[in-house]
Design an enzyme around this catalytic site. Structure first.
Site, mmCIF file in Angstrom:
data_model
loop_
_atom_site.group_PDB
_atom_site.id
_atom_site.type_symbol
_atom_site.label_atom_id
_atom_site.label_comp_id
_atom_site.label_asym_id
_atom_site.label_seq_id
_atom_site.Cartn_x
_atom_site.Cartn_y
_atom_site.Cartn_z
ATOM 1 N N LYS A 1 52.107 37.448 35.142
ATOM 2 C CA LYS A 1 52.309 37.859 36.543
ATOM 3 C C LYS A 1 52.655 36.687 37.454
ATOM 4 O O LYS A 1 53.310 36.849 38.472
ATOM 5 C CB LYS A 1 51.068 38.594 37.072
ATOM 6 C CG LYS A 1 50.928 39.980 36.487
ATOM 7 C CD LYS A 1 49.771 40.747 37.079
ATOM 8 C CE LYS A 1 49.681 42.123 36.442
ATOM 9 N NZ LYS A 1 48.594 42.935 36.973
ATOM 10 N N ASN B 1 33.324 33.345 39.724
ATOM 11 C CA ASN B 1 34.052 33.279 38.454
ATOM 12 C C ASN B 1 33.346 32.335 37.501
ATOM 13 O O ASN B 1 32.783 31.320 37.924
ATOM 14 C CB ASN B 1 35.485 32.791 38.698
ATOM 15 C CG ASN B 1 36.370 33.027 37.490
ATOM 16 O OD1 ASN B 1 36.438 34.149 36.982
ATOM 17 N ND2 ASN B 1 37.047 31.985 37.019
HETATM 18 P P1 NDP Z 1 43.013 37.269 33.438
HETATM 19 O O1 NDP Z 1 43.095 37.059 31.971
HETATM 20 O O2 NDP Z 1 43.996 36.601 34.317
HETATM 21 O O3 NDP Z 1 41.542 36.847 33.934
HETATM 22 C C1 NDP Z 1 40.407 37.191 33.189
HETATM 23 C C2 NDP Z 1 39.167 37.003 34.036
HETATM 24 O O4 NDP Z 1 38.034 37.413 33.262
HETATM 25 C C3 NDP Z 1 38.892 35.561 34.443
HETATM 26 O O5 NDP Z 1 38.277 35.559 35.708
HETATM 27 C C4 NDP Z 1 37.933 35.075 33.341
HETATM 28 O O6 NDP Z 1 37.095 34.019 33.744
HETATM 29 C C5 NDP Z 1 37.101 36.328 33.172
HETATM 30 N N1 NDP Z 1 36.425 36.348 31.872
HETATM 31 C C6 NDP Z 1 36.982 36.560 30.655
HETATM 32 N N2 NDP Z 1 36.027 36.519 29.692
HETATM 33 C C7 NDP Z 1 34.856 36.231 30.318
HETATM 34 C C8 NDP Z 1 33.510 36.073 29.869
HETATM 35 N N3 NDP Z 1 33.190 36.200 28.574
HETATM 36 N N4 NDP Z 1 32.559 35.855 30.795
HETATM 37 C C9 NDP Z 1 32.872 35.758 32.108
HETATM 38 N N5 NDP Z 1 34.122 35.889 32.599
HETATM 39 C C10 NDP Z 1 35.099 36.136 31.714
HETATM 40 O O7 NDP Z 1 43.053 38.863 33.629
HETATM 41 P P2 NDP Z 1 43.477 39.729 34.928
HETATM 42 O O8 NDP Z 1 42.959 39.076 36.150
HETATM 43 O O9 NDP Z 1 44.895 40.070 34.855
HETATM 44 O O10 NDP Z 1 42.657 41.076 34.637
HETATM 45 C C11 NDP Z 1 41.259 41.117 34.837
HETATM 46 C C12 NDP Z 1 40.759 42.536 34.633
HETATM 47 O O11 NDP Z 1 41.402 43.420 35.532
HETATM 48 C C13 NDP Z 1 41.028 43.063 33.223
HETATM 49 O O12 NDP Z 1 39.901 43.722 32.756
HETATM 50 C C14 NDP Z 1 42.171 44.047 33.417
HETATM 51 O O13 NDP Z 1 42.086 45.128 32.508
HETATM 52 C C15 NDP Z 1 41.898 44.544 34.841
HETATM 53 N N6 NDP Z 1 43.113 45.039 35.508
HETATM 54 C C16 NDP Z 1 43.204 46.369 35.818
HETATM 55 C C17 NDP Z 1 44.315 46.889 36.433
HETATM 56 C C18 NDP Z 1 44.377 48.341 36.721
HETATM 57 O O14 NDP Z 1 45.455 48.827 37.127
HETATM 58 N N7 NDP Z 1 43.296 49.084 36.577
HETATM 59 C C19 NDP Z 1 45.441 46.018 36.832
HETATM 60 C C20 NDP Z 1 45.253 44.632 36.459
HETATM 61 C C21 NDP Z 1 44.124 44.173 35.828
HETATM 62 P P3 NDP Z 1 37.511 32.501 33.421
HETATM 63 O O15 NDP Z 1 38.433 32.091 34.532
HETATM 64 O O16 NDP Z 1 36.232 31.769 33.425
HETATM 65 O O17 NDP Z 1 38.188 32.493 32.068
#
Ligand code: NDP
Length: 277
Positions: free
Chosen positions: A67, A154
């Site tokens: 994105k 975060n």
């Molecule tokens: P990204 O991969 O860009 O970000 C992932 C996020 O999750 C980061 O903040 C990461 O933290 C955190 N994370 C991952 N694993 C862990 C863990 N084990 N413990 C704590 N934090 C964790 O994903 P997106 O921002 O694009 O998407 C995030 C969520 O939003 C997803 O679940 C996705 O399905 C949902 N989504 C839903 C949409 C909808 O239309 N319903 C549209 C877009 C997204 P860190 O920075 O520390 O790695």
């Protein structure tokens, strides 16, 4: 007339419900078009943009993890995409330039925030968990809905700090302090991938989140995450991410086809069947 092609680019992509939704609307509105999944590497983005330029592809949705990285291949971003530095919809404009728009902001607003009355909104305190690609869109959606008391937490603090550079008025909370701080908030949003099908679950203590509050999980697969089930048991109002997905798709469809497609029961049933509700 030749069939128009639309795609969603990302990696992984197999889970996406967008083809079902857009192909349903193409059929309903008798548009000669098809919407496919396009799993690509980052070095293939330019090739896709070239196909938009020469008319081989009419429009593209962008999902994880491109994105932001897609922006450098576009002529420009517009509206919410410029505000968030996050693009999920691409098309040609009237000058035949490839432009990037963001419909996640609209999707979040239409799904969750439209129903709040103005006085109700004013005093709401929001905590967003996650600072990934979707977080800036959620922040902007709250701000556009006049909800401005926003905190963000975060796991990786630096990513939260990066978002604060753009949205300076948000408060940051340390990941390890969520449990102690939770009682201060009216709306909690899970914008992490914790709880996604096959991923890790939260093990934190969420018991201080009180009963007049609202929990929004951006995840729609599974339709009920462990956290949704936990809050439901405590009689807290919960939402999953399915409506956000539907409304961001509705706006993308409108931008490409100039038809505002109806979100009808048949579409919802079709999508729910896919995620086994
Ligand atoms: P990204 O991969 O860009 O970000 C992932 C996020 O999750 C980061 O903040 C990461 O933290 C955190 N994370 C991952 N694993 C862990 C863990 N084990 N413990 C704590 N934090 C964790 O994903 P997106 O921002 O694009 O998407 C995030 C969520 O939003 C997803 O679940 C996705 O399905 C949902 N989504 C839903 C949409 C909808 O239309 N319903 C549209 C877009 C997204 P860190 O920075 O520390 O790695």
């Amino acid at each position: 007339m030749t069939k128009k092609i639309f795609s969603i680019i990302g990696d992984p992509i197999a889970h996406s419900l967008s083809p079902i939704m857009h192909n349903y609307w193409f059929e309903k509105y008798k548009i000669n078009a098809e919407y496919n999944l396009l799993k690509i590497r980052e070095d293939e983005i330019k090739n896709v943009i070239d196909k938009i330029k020469n008319g081989k592809i009419s429009g593209v949705n962008v999902t994880l993890p491109y994105k932001k990285s897609v922006i450098k291949y576009l002529s420009k971003t517009v509206n919410d995409a410029t505000e968030t530095h996050s693009v999920n919809t691409i098309m040609l404009d009237e000058k035949k330039e490839v432009i990037g728009e963001n419909t996640d902001v609209f999707g979040f607003q239409a799904a969750f925030l439209k129903s709040f009355s103005t006085p109700e909104k004013k005093n709401k305190k929001v905590l967003i968990l996650g600072a990934g690609g979707v977080a800036p869109s959620i922040i902007l959606a709250f701000l556009k809905s006049n909800i401005s008391n926003i905190s963000l937490s975060n796991r990786t603090y630096d990513r939260a700090l990066f978002i604060k550079r753009k949205f300076q008025k948000i408060n940051l909370i340390k990941w390890t302090n969520i449990s102690q701080e939770l009682h201060k908030f009216d709306i909690l949003v899970n914008a992490t991938s914790v709880g996604l099908k096959g991923n890790q679950e939260f093990n934190d203590d969420f018991s201080s989140f009180t009963k007049n509050s609202i929990f929004i999980d951006t995840i729609y697969n599974p339709p009920q995450t462990k956290l949704i089930k936990y809050f439901k048991n405590k009689n807290i109002k919960t939402f999953n991410g399915l409506n956000m997905l539907i409304y961001q798709g509705q706006k993308s469809f409108y931008l490409w086809n100039k038809i505002n497609p109806e979100v009808d029961d048949q579409l919802i049933k079709l999508l729910e069947k896919e995620i086994n509700i």
